[in-house]
Write a protein that holds these residues in place. Structure first.
Motif, PDB file in Angstrom:
ATOM      1  N   ALA A  64     -36.441 -11.423   4.536  1.00  0.00           N
ATOM      2  CA  ALA A  64     -35.827 -10.673   5.524  1.00  0.00           C
ATOM      3  C   ALA A  64     -35.411 -11.427   6.733  1.00  0.00           C
ATOM      4  CB  ALA A  64     -36.683  -9.469   5.723  1.00  0.00           C
ATOM      5  N   ILE A  65     -36.082 -12.231   7.130  1.00  0.00           N
ATOM      6  CA  ILE A  65     -35.627 -13.139   8.288  1.00  0.00           C
ATOM      7  C   ILE A  65     -34.405 -13.973   7.924  1.00  0.00           C
ATOM      8  CG2 ILE A  65     -36.403 -15.028  10.182  1.00  0.00           C
ATOM      9  CD1 ILE A  65     -39.190 -13.821   9.980  1.00  0.00           C
ATOM     10  N   ASP A  66     -34.865 -14.592   6.658  1.00  0.00           N
ATOM     11  CA  ASP A  66     -33.546 -15.358   6.303  1.00  0.00           C
ATOM     12  C   ASP A  66     -32.215 -14.763   6.422  1.00  0.00           C
ATOM     13  OD1 ASP A  66     -34.835 -18.004   5.837  1.00  0.00           O
ATOM     14  OD2 ASP A  66     -35.439 -17.514   3.819  1.00  0.00           O
ATOM     15  N   THR A  67     -32.375 -13.414   5.748  1.00  0.00           N
ATOM     16  CA  THR A  67     -30.994 -12.494   5.631  1.00  0.00           C
ATOM     17  C   THR A  67     -30.570 -12.088   6.933  1.00  0.00           C
ATOM     18  OG1 THR A  67     -31.797 -11.844   3.535  1.00  0.00           O
ATOM     19  CG2 THR A  67     -30.328 -10.344   4.815  1.00  0.00           C
ATOM     20  N   GLU A  68     -31.604 -11.781   7.835  1.00  0.00           N
ATOM     21  CA  GLU A  68     -31.289 -11.399   9.383  1.00  0.00           C
ATOM     22  C   GLU A  68     -30.487 -12.699   9.986  1.00  0.00           C
ATOM     23  OE1 GLU A  68     -31.229  -8.819  12.740  1.00  0.00           O
ATOM     24  OE2 GLU A  68     -31.489  -8.431  10.568  1.00  0.00           O
ATOM     25  N   PHE A  69     -30.916 -13.764   9.858  1.00  0.00           N
ATOM     26  CA  PHE A  69     -30.320 -15.178  10.498  1.00  0.00           C
ATOM     27  C   PHE A  69     -28.947 -15.274  10.143  1.00  0.00           C
ATOM     28  CE2 PHE A  69     -34.504 -17.659  11.832  1.00  0.00           C
ATOM     29  CZ  PHE A  69     -34.802 -16.583  12.724  1.00  0.00           C
ATOM     30  N   ALA A  70     -29.054 -15.109   8.787  1.00  0.00           N
ATOM     31  CA  ALA A  70     -27.688 -15.360   8.217  1.00  0.00           C
ATOM     32  C   ALA A  70     -26.484 -14.430   8.574  1.00  0.00           C
ATOM     33  CB  ALA A  70     -27.415 -15.289   6.680  1.00  0.00           C
ATOM     34  N   ALA A  71     -26.967 -13.055   8.820  1.00  0.00           N
ATOM     35  CA  ALA A  71     -25.877 -12.102   9.045  1.00  0.00           C
ATOM     36  C   ALA A  71     -25.677 -12.220  10.575  1.00  0.00           C
ATOM     37  CB  ALA A  71     -26.674 -10.770   9.058  1.00  0.00           C
ATOM     38  N   HIS A  72     -26.243 -13.007  11.428  1.00  0.00           N
ATOM     39  CA  HIS A  72     -25.953 -13.091  12.933  1.00  0.00           C
ATOM     40  C   HIS A  72     -25.856 -14.448  13.289  1.00  0.00           C
ATOM     41  CE1 HIS A  72     -28.244  -9.202  12.926  1.00  0.00           C
ATOM     42  NE2 HIS A  72     -27.262  -8.864  14.132  1.00  0.00           N
ATOM     43  N   GLY A  73     -25.471 -15.347  12.081  1.00  0.00           N
ATOM     44  CA  GLY A  73     -25.177 -16.771  12.480  1.00  0.00           C
ATOM     45  C   GLY A  73     -26.129 -17.620  13.213  1.00  0.00           C
ATOM     46  N   PRO A 297     -36.295  -2.840   9.048  1.00  0.00           N
ATOM     47  CA  PRO A 297     -35.155  -3.733   9.757  1.00  0.00           C
ATOM     48  C   PRO A 297     -35.381  -3.897  11.121  1.00  0.00           C
ATOM     49  CG  PRO A 297     -34.709  -2.012   8.059  1.00  0.00           C
ATOM     50  CD  PRO A 297     -36.126  -1.844   8.366  1.00  0.00           C
ATOM     51  N   ARG A 298     -35.889  -2.835  11.853  1.00  0.00           N
ATOM     52  CA  ARG A 298     -36.143  -3.122  13.420  1.00  0.00           C
ATOM     53  C   ARG A 298     -36.995  -4.237  13.870  1.00  0.00           C
ATOM     54  NH1 ARG A 298     -34.933  -4.750  17.257  1.00  0.00           N
ATOM     55  NH2 ARG A 298     -34.652  -3.758  19.500  1.00  0.00           N
ATOM     56  N   PHE A 299     -38.092  -4.435  13.068  1.00  0.00           N
ATOM     57  CA  PHE A 299     -39.142  -5.436  13.118  1.00  0.00           C
ATOM     58  C   PHE A 299     -38.432  -6.769  12.935  1.00  0.00           C
ATOM     59  CE2 PHE A 299     -42.766  -7.992  11.881  1.00  0.00           C
ATOM     60  CZ  PHE A 299     -43.420  -7.900  13.136  1.00  0.00           C
ATOM     61  N   VAL A 300     -37.632  -6.884  11.979  1.00  0.00           N
ATOM     62  CA  VAL A 300     -37.103  -8.199  11.655  1.00  0.00           C
ATOM     63  C   VAL A 300     -36.056  -8.669  12.454  1.00  0.00           C
ATOM     64  CG1 VAL A 300     -35.680  -9.207   9.726  1.00  0.00           C
ATOM     65  CG2 VAL A 300     -37.431  -7.613   9.062  1.00  0.00           C
ATOM     66  N   ALA A 301     -35.365  -7.458  13.043  1.00  0.00           N
ATOM     67  CA  ALA A 301     -34.385  -7.772  13.964  1.00  0.00           C
ATOM     68  C   ALA A 301     -34.880  -8.191  15.402  1.00  0.00           C
ATOM     69  CB  ALA A 301     -33.388  -6.606  14.240  1.00  0.00           C
ATOM     70  N   MET A 302     -36.194  -7.656  15.638  1.00  0.00           N
ATOM     71  CA  MET A 302     -37.024  -8.234  16.563  1.00  0.00           C
ATOM     72  C   MET A 302     -37.200  -9.899  16.767  1.00  0.00           C
ATOM     73  SD  MET A 302     -40.932  -7.492  17.789  1.00  0.00           S
ATOM     74  CE  MET A 302     -41.253  -8.572  16.624  1.00  0.00           C
ATOM     75  N   VAL A 303     -37.779 -10.271  15.382  1.00  0.00           N
ATOM     76  CA  VAL A 303     -37.762 -11.746  15.392  1.00  0.00           C
ATOM     77  C   VAL A 303     -36.545 -12.439  15.727  1.00  0.00           C
ATOM     78  CG1 VAL A 303     -38.645 -13.417  13.710  1.00  0.00           C
ATOM     79  CG2 VAL A 303     -39.592 -11.245  13.366  1.00  0.00           C
ATOM     80  N   ARG A 304     -35.157 -12.085  15.219  1.00  0.00           N
ATOM     81  CA  ARG A 304     -34.184 -12.702  15.424  1.00  0.00           C
ATOM     82  C   ARG A 304     -33.876 -12.515  16.973  1.00  0.00           C
ATOM     83  NH1 ARG A 304     -29.865  -9.532  17.260  1.00  0.00           N
ATOM     84  NH2 ARG A 304     -30.236  -8.105  15.393  1.00  0.00           N
ATOM     85  N   GLU A 305     -34.179 -11.630  17.538  1.00  0.00           N
ATOM     86  CA  GLU A 305     -33.872 -11.168  19.053  1.00  0.00           C
ATOM     87  C   GLU A 305     -34.820 -12.382  19.819  1.00  0.00           C
ATOM     88  OE1 GLU A 305     -34.327  -7.197  19.900  1.00  0.00           O
ATOM     89  OE2 GLU A 305     -32.584  -6.635  18.428  1.00  0.00           O
ATOM     90  N   LEU A 306     -36.168 -12.283  19.380  1.00  0.00           N
ATOM     91  CA  LEU A 306     -36.889 -13.350  20.127  1.00  0.00           C
ATOM     92  C   LEU A 306     -36.449 -14.928  20.033  1.00  0.00           C
ATOM     93  CD1 LEU A 306     -40.532 -12.129  18.877  1.00  0.00           C
ATOM     94  CD2 LEU A 306     -39.146 -11.819  21.268  1.00  0.00           C
ATOM     95  N   VAL A 307     -36.128 -15.218  18.811  1.00  0.00           N
ATOM     96  CA  VAL A 307     -35.334 -16.591  18.578  1.00  0.00           C
ATOM     97  C   VAL A 307     -34.170 -16.547  19.624  1.00  0.00           C
ATOM     98  CG1 VAL A 307     -33.886 -17.989  17.265  1.00  0.00           C
ATOM     99  CG2 VAL A 307     -36.171 -16.750  16.434  1.00  0.00           C
ATOM    100  N   GLU A 309     -33.814 -15.250  22.527  1.00  0.00           N
ATOM    101  CA  GLU A 309     -34.077 -15.365  23.769  1.00  0.00           C
ATOM    102  C   GLU A 309     -34.559 -16.916  24.050  1.00  0.00           C
ATOM    103  OE1 GLU A 309     -37.077 -11.416  24.409  1.00  0.00           O
ATOM    104  OE2 GLU A 309     -37.907 -13.420  24.421  1.00  0.00           O
ATOM    105  N   ARG A 310     -34.733 -17.635  23.159  1.00  0.00           N
ATOM    106  CA  ARG A 310     -34.946 -19.154  23.426  1.00  0.00           C
ATOM    107  C   ARG A 310     -33.589 -19.962  23.202  1.00  0.00           C
ATOM    108  NH1 ARG A 310     -40.240 -21.299  22.976  1.00  0.00           N
ATOM    109  NH2 ARG A 310     -41.507 -19.651  23.591  1.00  0.00           N
ATOM    110  N   THR A 311     -32.878 -19.641  22.092  1.00  0.00           N
ATOM    111  CA  THR A 311     -31.952 -20.451  21.919  1.00  0.00           C
ATOM    112  C   THR A 311     -30.465 -20.023  22.467  1.00  0.00           C
ATOM    113  OG1 THR A 311     -31.221 -19.126  19.870  1.00  0.00           O
ATOM    114  CG2 THR A 311     -32.602 -20.774  19.576  1.00  0.00           C
ATOM    115  N   ALA A 312     -30.439 -18.746  22.921  1.00  0.00           N
ATOM    116  CA  ALA A 312     -29.180 -18.234  23.646  1.00  0.00           C
ATOM    117  C   ALA A 312     -29.215 -17.690  24.977  1.00  0.00           C
ATOM    118  CB  ALA A 312     -28.500 -17.169  22.688  1.00  0.00           C
ATOM    119  N   GLU A 313     -30.661 -17.962  25.351  1.00  0.00           N
ATOM    120  CA  GLU A 313     -31.028 -17.526  26.786  1.00  0.00           C
ATOM    121  C   GLU A 313     -30.802 -16.032  26.925  1.00  0.00           C
ATOM    122  OE1 GLU A 313     -29.016 -19.964  29.597  1.00  0.00           O
ATOM    123  OE2 GLU A 313     -30.211 -21.616  29.196  1.00  0.00           O
ATOM    124  N   ALA A 314     -30.999 -15.211  25.914  1.00  0.00           N
ATOM    125  CA  ALA A 314     -30.988 -13.874  25.933  1.00  0.00           C
ATOM    126  C   ALA A 314     -31.919 -13.234  26.802  1.00  0.00           C
ATOM    127  CB  ALA A 314     -30.886 -13.103  24.500  1.00  0.00           C
TER     128      ALA A 314
END
Length: 343
Positions: A64-73, A297-307, A309-314
């Motif tokens: 699910a994380i792979d799919t989420e990452f791909a969908a958000h570049g 889906p919201r939990f999987v999106a959270m993992v992407r958002e945590l990433v 935070e580090r990679t895009a200074e969100a």
């Protein structure tokens, strides 16, 4: 800092009966736990055919994380390594080295601070890197997420769904009970800049979920999965003892939310869907167990958002008021002096 991979960090679990005892010996290595005690825990796993669901849950989450990452570049290859069973983290780190990875972000399947839930993952990373050698990639662990909307909102949804299975005519005598893995009292009272995080974060998550899901009900935070020797005090009350006390007070129904866990792994299934459920049935309590986030889906999106935070200074996204940070102090969350067998 540039990151070139993502690694899922988890506890691990057996996937066939022959795995169970070697897995348990990995869990208790260095603690002097006798095989007689492990034989008791072995039977818990055999109740489920000798298979823990946690590894498949990790596979599902990583997909699910792979799919989420791909969908958000987010162009990061993903890996997965465990503390106690294959794929072992040291093997994963070796593969990452061979793939040319230099610096990765690590996501641990635990929302909270504390020794076993946070610092031990740092130790796992250090041990894996030492095993692999000087070219081992760096792994920097993502922060705890106890009050992130991506963790709290699926839990709220699950509590509401569980409440919907109970008799609404008895709502006034229904109780919401949150559970988490018990730890030694000495760990819970740790002093210092990060002392007591585990308890405080769990209490905050419980408050957030209660306020949104069932504000009209009373609620409690109690404990499960105690594994230490009886002479060492652990956090109480145990969920089964608490159900006894609630029945004596006239409570007719309970919703149990395993807020301390991110997936329905074996401790959730054994302690809550077997032992606690049987206790409730014996006491005549209506019983509903709320689901964990899993691959919501919201939990999987959270993992992407945590990433991000580090990679895009969100910005850090939080619902609570307790401080969060990316890097823990050197002296945080010391290990317990004595630790017992698993459940």
């Amino acid at each position: 800092m540039v990151y070139d991979a993502f690694v899922l960090l988890s506890f691990g679990g057996p996937e066939k009966p022959d795995d169970v005892m070697p897995f348990l010996r990995n869990v208790v290595r260095g603690r002097g736990v006798p095989d007689e005690r492990l034989a008791e825990v072995y039977e818990h796993y055999m109740h489920f055919g000798g298979v823990s669901p946690i590894n498949q849950q990790c596979r599902d989450l990583l997909a699910a994380i792979d799919t989420e990452f791909a969908a958000h570049g987010i162009d990061l290859p993903t890996y997965w390594g465990n503390r106690n069973w294959h794929p072992m983290l040291a093997d994963t780190v070796a593969q990452m080295r061979d793939d040319g990875i230099e610096t990765a972000l690590g996501f641990a399947t635990s929302a909270y601070g504390g020794y076993s839930s946070c610092k031990q993952y740092w130790e796992d990373i250090a041990a894996a890197r030492a095993h692999v050698g000087p070219k081992a990639p760096r792994i920097l662990k993502l922060r705890q997420f106890h009050d992130h909307p991506g963790f709290v909102e699926p839990t709220i949804e699950a509590v509401r769904a569980a409440l919907g299975t109970l008799d609404p005519a008895r709502r006034a005598s229904t109780r919401l009970v949150f559970t988490a893995h018990s730890i030694p009292v000495s760990m819970a009272k740790t002093a210092g800049p990060t002392g007591g995080r585990y308890n405080a974060q769990l209490e905050e998550t419980a408050r957030l979920v209660h306020a949104a899901a069932a504000e009209d009900l009373e609620y409690d935070l109690v404990w499960q999965s105690r594994s230490g020797p009886p002479q060492i005090p652990w956090l109480e009350p145990d969920i089964n003892d608490h159900l006894e006390a609630l029945a004596e007070k006239g409570i007719t129904d309970v919703v149990v939310s395993p807020v301390g866990f991110v997936s329905d792994h074996l401790e959730v299934l054994w302690d809550l869907d077997n032992e606690a459920k049987e206790t409730a049935e014996r006491l005549g309590l209506g019983y509903a167990r709320a689901a964990t986030p899993g691959v919501h889906p919201r939990f999987v999106a959270m993992v992407r958002e945590l990433v991000q935070e580090r990679t895009a200074e969100a910005a850090h996204t939080t619902l609570g008021t307790l401080p969060t940070w990316d890097f823990c102090p050197e002296n945080c969350c010391p290990p317990p002096q004595r630790r017992g067998a698993p459940r």
